[in-house]
Design a protein around this motif. Structure first.
Motif, short mmCIF file in Angstrom:
data_model
loop_
_atom_site.label_atom_id
_atom_site.label_comp_id
_atom_site.label_asym_id
_atom_site.label_seq_id
_atom_site.Cartn_x
_atom_site.Cartn_y
_atom_site.Cartn_z
N ILE A 1 -36.47 -28.42 33.34
CA ILE A 1 -37.32 -27.52 32.55
C ILE A 1 -36.56 -26.24 32.27
O ILE A 1 -36.03 -25.60 33.18
CB ILE A 1 -38.64 -27.23 33.29
N ALA A 2 -36.52 -25.85 30.99
CA ALA A 2 -35.76 -24.69 30.56
C ALA A 2 -36.67 -23.71 29.82
O ALA A 2 -36.84 -23.82 28.60
CB ALA A 2 -34.59 -25.11 29.67
N PRO A 3 -37.26 -22.73 30.52
CA PRO A 3 -38.12 -21.75 29.86
C PRO A 3 -37.35 -20.93 28.82
O PRO A 3 -36.24 -20.47 29.08
CB PRO A 3 -38.59 -20.85 31.02
N THR A 4 -37.94 -20.78 27.65
CA THR A 4 -37.30 -20.10 26.52
C THR A 4 -38.35 -19.29 25.77
O THR A 4 -39.50 -19.71 25.69
CB THR A 4 -36.68 -21.15 25.56
N GLY A 5 -37.97 -18.15 25.22
CA GLY A 5 -38.91 -17.38 24.42
C GLY A 5 -39.41 -18.19 23.24
O GLY A 5 -38.62 -18.82 22.53
N TRP A 6 -40.73 -18.20 23.04
CA TRP A 6 -41.31 -19.06 21.98
C TRP A 6 -40.72 -18.76 20.61
O TRP A 6 -40.40 -19.68 19.86
CB TRP A 6 -42.83 -18.89 21.96
N SER A 7 -40.56 -17.49 20.28
CA SER A 7 -40.07 -17.14 18.94
C SER A 7 -38.64 -17.60 18.70
O SER A 7 -38.23 -17.77 17.55
CB SER A 7 -40.17 -15.62 18.72
N GLY A 8 -37.88 -17.83 19.77
CA GLY A 8 -36.49 -18.27 19.61
C GLY A 8 -36.24 -19.69 20.06
O GLY A 8 -35.07 -20.10 20.21
N ILE A 9 -37.31 -20.47 20.23
CA ILE A 9 -37.13 -21.79 20.83
C ILE A 9 -36.45 -22.78 19.88
O ILE A 9 -35.63 -23.59 20.30
CB ILE A 9 -38.48 -22.34 21.36
N ILE A 10 -36.74 -22.70 18.58
CA ILE A 10 -36.06 -23.59 17.62
C ILE A 10 -34.59 -23.21 17.48
O ILE A 10 -33.71 -24.09 17.52
CB ILE A 10 -36.79 -23.61 16.27
N PRO A 11 -34.22 -21.92 17.33
CA PRO A 11 -32.80 -21.56 17.32
C PRO A 11 -32.07 -22.00 18.60
O PRO A 11 -30.91 -22.43 18.54
CB PRO A 11 -32.82 -20.04 17.18
N SER A 12 -32.74 -21.93 19.75
CA SER A 12 -32.12 -22.36 21.01
C SER A 12 -31.84 -23.86 20.99
O SER A 12 -30.81 -24.32 21.50
CB SER A 12 -33.03 -22.01 22.20
N LEU A 13 -32.76 -24.63 20.39
CA LEU A 13 -32.55 -26.07 20.26
C LEU A 13 -31.34 -26.35 19.38
O LEU A 13 -30.43 -27.11 19.77
CB LEU A 13 -33.80 -26.73 19.67
N ASN A 14 -31.30 -25.76 18.22
CA ASN A 14 -30.22 -26.04 17.28
C ASN A 14 -28.87 -25.50 17.75
O ASN A 14 -27.82 -25.99 17.34
CB ASN A 14 -30.56 -25.49 15.90
N ALA A 15 -28.91 -24.50 18.64
CA ALA A 15 -27.66 -23.96 19.20
C ALA A 15 -27.17 -24.77 20.39
O ALA A 15 -26.09 -24.50 20.91
CB ALA A 15 -27.87 -22.50 19.61
N GLY A 16 -27.97 -25.75 20.83
CA GLY A 16 -27.54 -26.61 21.93
C GLY A 16 -27.87 -26.08 23.31
O GLY A 16 -27.43 -26.66 24.31
N ARG A 17 -28.64 -25.01 23.40
CA ARG A 17 -28.98 -24.46 24.72
C ARG A 17 -30.07 -25.29 25.41
O ARG A 17 -30.22 -25.24 26.63
CB ARG A 17 -29.42 -23.00 24.59
N ILE A 18 -30.87 -26.00 24.63
CA ILE A 18 -31.83 -26.96 25.16
C ILE A 18 -31.69 -28.26 24.36
O ILE A 18 -31.10 -28.27 23.27
CB ILE A 18 -33.28 -26.44 25.08
N ASP A 19 -32.21 -29.35 24.91
CA ASP A 19 -32.06 -30.66 24.25
C ASP A 19 -33.32 -31.08 23.50
O ASP A 19 -33.25 -31.93 22.61
CB ASP A 19 -31.71 -31.73 25.28
N MET A 20 -34.46 -30.53 23.87
CA MET A 20 -35.70 -30.88 23.18
C MET A 20 -36.74 -29.81 23.45
O MET A 20 -36.63 -29.05 24.42
CB MET A 20 -36.21 -32.26 23.60
N ILE A 21 -37.73 -29.74 22.57
CA ILE A 21 -38.84 -28.79 22.72
C ILE A 21 -40.10 -29.58 23.02
O ILE A 21 -40.48 -30.48 22.28
CB ILE A 21 -39.06 -27.97 21.43
N MET A 22 -40.74 -29.23 24.13
CA MET A 22 -41.98 -29.91 24.49
C MET A 22 -42.98 -28.86 24.93
O MET A 22 -43.14 -28.58 26.10
CB MET A 22 -41.73 -30.93 25.59
N ASN A 23 -43.64 -28.25 23.94
CA ASN A 23 -44.53 -27.13 24.22
C ASN A 23 -45.60 -27.01 23.14
O ASN A 23 -45.70 -26.00 22.46
CB ASN A 23 -43.74 -25.83 24.33
#
Length: 257
Positions: free
Chosen positions: A68-90
């Protein structure tokens, strides 16, 4: 005669590298701001909730480990596309706008938006919104719906970064009404401090709400999407999704084929 040994060493290193890569946990991005009962911290400090447990069930079905990788909601899609997370489940709705920048699995659950206001307030939706102040969490399908469907209703729409900020401003009287996920609102209304509030209505079906809730993925991750789609089907068909839904939400919100 050293070449065969060097080649064997290189092949071994490459194989170990691929094995290590395959064994890396999948980083599951969730909002760093708790969103009970979907994602929140237990007394132990570990993240739990309907979607956290469901994420682990999906990974178990794929034979993969989840992190589980907590991420700021407003930046969660950029974090996905930057490779910092592998999927968004929220609780991310599958919408045409989002599909321009990320991909999605099949939907795994769906709930409507709900209007919450004081129990003693007579409120006709949408005509009765004229002149009221309504809070909505930004970057959500409820915010999109409010902008599209309620712009001529006369309501003053206030956007917030976090869902709990919206709830607190309703409780404090700074807001007349809020629009949020129905299940989250049912949980909110169970609190002692919210006993004077109730759900007034639910939002109708609208394009802003998309096709349901899916797992957000990078557009090039076809293999992971296929594996997750199979895992979602398995977890829904074997009853795990319904069991978790009843445990955390007191109803079955899973999307069946």
């Amino acid at each position: 005669m050293k070449f065969p040994m060097m080649m064997a060493t290189a092949v071994t290193a490459l194989t170990l590298g691929h094995t290590a890569q395959a064994a890396e946990p999948l980083k599951v991005g969730i909002s760093g701001e708790p969103y009970p009962p979907f994602t929140y911290k237990a007394a132990s400090g570990d993240w739990t909730g309907f979607e956290v447990e469901l994420a682990h069930a999906f990974c178990d079905a794929m034979g993969r480990e989840c992190e589980i990788a907590p991420t700021g909601w407003s930046g969660i899609i950029p974090s996905l596309n930057a490779g910092r997370i592998d999927m968004i489940m929220n609780s991310m709705s599958i919408t045409e706008k989002r599909k321009r920048v990320i991909d999605f699995t099949r939907p795994y659950y769906f709930t409507p938006g709900a209007y919450v206001a004081a129990s003693d307030q007579a409120l006709d939706i949408p005509d009765g919104l004229d002149g009221l102040v309504m809070g909505v969490q930004s970057a959500t399908t409820n915010a999109t719906y409010a902008r599209r469907a309620l712009r001529d209703s006369g309501v003053d729409i206030r956007l917030y970064d976090q869902a709990e900020q919206v709830n607190n401003d309703l409780l404090s009287g700074r807001l007349d009404v809020i629009l949020a996920d129905e299940i989250a609102m049912v949980q909110f209304l169970d609190r002692d401090e919210a006993e004077a509030f109730e759900i007034k209505a639910t939002a109708p079906l609208h394009a802003a709400y998309g096709e349901g809730i899916g797992i957000g993925l990078r557009q090039e991750d076809d293999e992971l999407r296929e594996a997750l789609n199979a895992a979602i089907t398995t977890v829904i068909e074997d009853g795990t999704c319904a069991s978790l839904s009843e445990q955390y939400l007191s109803t079955d919100v899973c999307v069946y084929d």
